[in-house]
Design an enzyme around this catalytic site. Structure first.
Site, PDB file in Angstrom:
ATOM      1  N   HIS A   1      -9.998   0.981   4.556  1.00  0.00           N
ATOM      2  CA  HIS A   1      -8.727   1.236   5.232  1.00  0.00           C
ATOM      3  C   HIS A   1      -8.960   2.244   6.352  1.00  0.00           C
ATOM      4  O   HIS A   1      -9.748   3.192   6.189  1.00  0.00           O
ATOM      5  CB  HIS A   1      -7.682   1.766   4.238  1.00  0.00           C
ATOM      6  CG  HIS A   1      -6.312   1.815   4.851  1.00  0.00           C
ATOM      7  ND1 HIS A   1      -5.927   2.816   5.710  1.00  0.00           N
ATOM      8  CD2 HIS A   1      -5.260   0.958   4.770  1.00  0.00           C
ATOM      9  CE1 HIS A   1      -4.688   2.582   6.126  1.00  0.00           C
ATOM     10  NE2 HIS A   1      -4.265   1.452   5.562  1.00  0.00           N
TER      11      HIS A   1
ATOM     12  N   GLU B   1      -5.992  -5.003  10.313  1.00  0.00           N
ATOM     13  CA  GLU B   1      -5.032  -3.945  10.606  1.00  0.00           C
ATOM     14  C   GLU B   1      -5.431  -3.210  11.888  1.00  0.00           C
ATOM     15  O   GLU B   1      -6.273  -2.300  11.842  1.00  0.00           O
ATOM     16  CB  GLU B   1      -4.996  -2.932   9.457  1.00  0.00           C
ATOM     17  CG  GLU B   1      -4.558  -3.524   8.144  1.00  0.00           C
ATOM     18  CD  GLU B   1      -3.875  -2.492   7.252  1.00  0.00           C
ATOM     19  OE1 GLU B   1      -2.720  -2.705   6.889  1.00  0.00           O
ATOM     20  OE2 GLU B   1      -4.494  -1.459   6.942  1.00  0.00           O
TER      21      GLU B   1
ATOM     22  N   ASN C   1       0.874  -1.181   0.000  1.00  0.00           N
ATOM     23  CA  ASN C   1       0.000   0.000   0.000  1.00  0.00           C
ATOM     24  C   ASN C   1       0.909   1.229   0.000  1.00  0.00           C
ATOM     25  O   ASN C   1       1.487   1.585   1.021  1.00  0.00           O
ATOM     26  CB  ASN C   1      -0.890  -0.043   1.258  1.00  0.00           C
ATOM     27  CG  ASN C   1      -1.732   1.203   1.415  1.00  0.00           C
ATOM     28  OD1 ASN C   1      -1.805   2.036   0.509  1.00  0.00           O
ATOM     29  ND2 ASN C   1      -2.381   1.337   2.563  1.00  0.00           N
TER      30      ASN C   1
END
Ligand code: PGA
Length: 246
Positions: free
Chosen positions: A90, A159, A9
């Site tokens: 995200h 994450e 990313n």
């Protein structure tokens, strides 16, 4: 599960076409070091059309198919620019305002257009009470609600927000990662059914570096990584890929 998957990313780290081409070709030159590992790259939208020969994706995608949405990039536009996947949910996008509802719509838009959705989930803080499990469960339930038929190529990236953008020392310990990955897979089984859930690659992201990648892959129960800052340093990224070879 077949090959391990590592996604780079690039965030806003790589700015110019020259820089992007240089990084991508340096990675390609060292390709032998990561034979057997699948590598996907998520550069900024502007760089997608100039990078060839690697699986590319968007760092985000619009929930809308088209029309009057200034600043948005649709799944169809991503495909036309060469993308095969899109990151959705995200934490940096969620912090910028993407709600659970928006993440759900983005996932459906990506999957509906034939892009593999890479769904990011993760708690803001880790509490001794275990409240982070219900937080992650709610994110998965909301994003995948009613989208069972669209998740054939789904990837989930776990994450924990508190571990993003730090160093290997601040990242999560393999045992905690493993515990959470098991929890995510169980939740996916409830939503998608056991067979489907076993097929979904679950990646870990949040300060993956050459120092912690081997242990995380050996003891964390993950199928690969979503890598931020270390993915734009060739040597670090190659070390992470090496750790993922089977
Ligand atoms: P990091 O970022 O590797 O720099 O922690 C990971 C991510 O945000 O995807």
């Amino acid at each position: 599960m077949k090959k391990r998957l590592v996604i780079g990313n690039w965030k806003m780290y790589i700015e110019s076409p020259e820089e992007a081409k240089k990084l991508a070709s340096a990675l390609k030159r060292k390709a032998a070091s990561y034979a057997g590992v699948e590598v996907w790259l998520a550069p900024s939208f502007t760089l997608l059309p100039i990078l060839k020969g690697t699986k590319l994706g968007g760092q985000s995608v619009s929930a809308h198919a088209g029309g009057a949405h200034t600043g948005d990039v649709s799944a169809k536009m991503l495909k036309a620019a060469g993308a095969t996947f899109a990151i959705v949910g995200h934490s940096e996008r969620r912090a910028a305002g993407d709600s659970d509802e928006a993440v759900h719509a983005q996932l459906a838009a990506a999957a509906g257009a034939g892009l593999a959705p890479v769904l990011c989930v993760g708690e803001l803080v880790r509490e001794a009470s275990g409240a982070h499990f219900s937080f992650i469960e709610a994110q998965l339930m909301s994003a995948l609600r009613g989208a069972q038929s669209l998740t054939a190529r789904l990837v989930v990236a776990y994450e924990p927000v508190w571990a993003i953008g730090k160093t290997a020392q601040d990242a999560m310990q393999p045992a905690e990662v493993e515990e959470t990955v098991i929890f995510i897979r169980k939740t996916l089984a409830q939503i998608l059914g056991r067979k489907e859930a076993l097929r979904v690659p679950i990646l870990y992201g949040g300060s993956v570096e050459p120092d912690n990648a081997p242990k995380l892959v050996a003891d964390g129960g993950v199928n690969g990584f979503l890598v931020g800052h270390a993915s734009v340093e060739v040597d670090s990224f190659i070390e992470i890929l090496k750790a993922c070879r089977k």
